[in-house]
Scaffold this motif. Structure first.
Motif, short mmCIF file in Angstrom:
data_model
loop_
_atom_site.label_atom_id
_atom_site.label_comp_id
_atom_site.label_asym_id
_atom_site.label_seq_id
_atom_site.Cartn_x
_atom_site.Cartn_y
_atom_site.Cartn_z
N PRO A 221 0.84 -1.20 0.00
CA PRO A 221 0.00 0.00 0.00
C PRO A 221 0.87 1.26 0.00
N ALA A 222 0.48 2.25 -0.80
CA ALA A 222 1.21 3.51 -0.88
C ALA A 222 0.20 4.65 -0.97
N PRO A 223 0.54 5.80 -0.43
CA PRO A 223 -0.37 6.94 -0.54
C PRO A 223 -0.50 7.37 -2.00
N GLY A 224 -1.72 7.59 -2.44
CA GLY A 224 -1.98 7.94 -3.84
C GLY A 224 -1.37 9.26 -4.25
N ASP A 225 -1.29 10.21 -3.34
CA ASP A 225 -0.71 11.52 -3.67
C ASP A 225 0.76 11.40 -4.04
N ALA A 226 1.47 10.48 -3.45
CA ALA A 226 2.90 10.32 -3.72
C ALA A 226 3.14 9.78 -5.13
N LEU A 227 2.14 9.11 -5.71
CA LEU A 227 2.31 8.47 -7.02
C LEU A 227 1.77 9.30 -8.17
N LYS A 228 1.09 10.40 -7.89
CA LYS A 228 0.44 11.16 -8.95
C LYS A 228 1.42 11.75 -9.95
N GLY A 229 2.61 12.13 -9.53
CA GLY A 229 3.58 12.74 -10.44
C GLY A 229 4.38 11.74 -11.24
N LEU A 230 4.24 10.45 -10.95
CA LEU A 230 5.02 9.42 -11.64
C LEU A 230 4.30 8.96 -12.91
N ASP A 231 5.06 8.75 -13.97
CA ASP A 231 4.51 8.23 -15.21
C ASP A 231 4.62 6.72 -15.24
N ALA A 232 3.60 6.06 -15.78
CA ALA A 232 3.65 4.60 -15.93
C ALA A 232 4.57 4.27 -17.09
N ARG A 233 5.38 3.21 -16.93
CA ARG A 233 6.27 2.76 -18.00
C ARG A 233 6.00 1.31 -18.27
#
Length: 131
Positions: free
Chosen positions: A119-131
C-alpha cells in the motif's frame, strides 16, 4: 478464447521463457514426457497439440489459463483511509511486488506473479509516469 488461440498464447509464453534462458526444448520435453521433436514442431508452429499434451505443458510450467489471458485494464477501486490527525481521507494505492525477472521480461503482470501488494499513498504516485 478458442483452443487455437490458447495454443498460440502458450507457444508465445514458452518462447519468451526460452529467450530468457529459463527454459529449453529438451527441458520442456523431459518435464512433460513429450518427444523433443514434437515440442520443437509445436514451438515452430508446424503442428498443434492435443488437449492432453497442452495440459502437460501447463502443469509442467506451472501456468494457468488465467495467466495467458490479456491483462484487464479495469479501473480499480482505490482504498481510502481516514487520517486520524487531520480527519481527511487519504487515497491508498496497492502496488504489486514481483520478482525482478517478472518486472524485466513479462509484458504484463499476472495475478499468479504477485508476491504481495504494497500500500502507498496515492498523492505520492500522482507525479510518476507509468512505463
Amino acid at each position: 478464447m478458442n483452443f487455437s488461440q490458447l495454443q498460440d498464447r502458450v507457444r508465445l509464453e514458452l518462447l519468451r521463457r526460452i529467450d530468457r534462458g529459463t527454459l529449453s526444448v529438451s527441458l520442456l520435453a523431459r518435464q512433460t514426457g513429450l518427444g523433443q521433436p514434437h515440442v520443437s514442431n509445436f514451438l515452430h508452429n508446424r503442428r498443434g497439440l492435443s488437449l492432453k499434451s497442452l495440459d502437460k505443458i501447463l502443469k509442467a510450467q506451472q501456468l494457468q489459463v488465467d495467466d495467458l489471458l490479456p491483462a484487464r485494464r479495469e479501473p480499480k477501486e482505490e482504498l481510502r483511509t481516514v487520517d486520524q490527525n487531520h480527519e481527511a481521507e487519504i487515497e491508498v494505492v496497492e502496488i504489486p511486488v514481483v520478482t525482478h525477472a517478472v518486472a524485466i521480461f513479462d509484458p504484463y503482470i499476472r495475478v499468479s506473479s504477485i508476491l504481495e501488494l504494497l500500500p502507498a499513498p496515492g498523492d505520492a504516485l500522482k507525479g510518476l509516469d507509468a512505463r
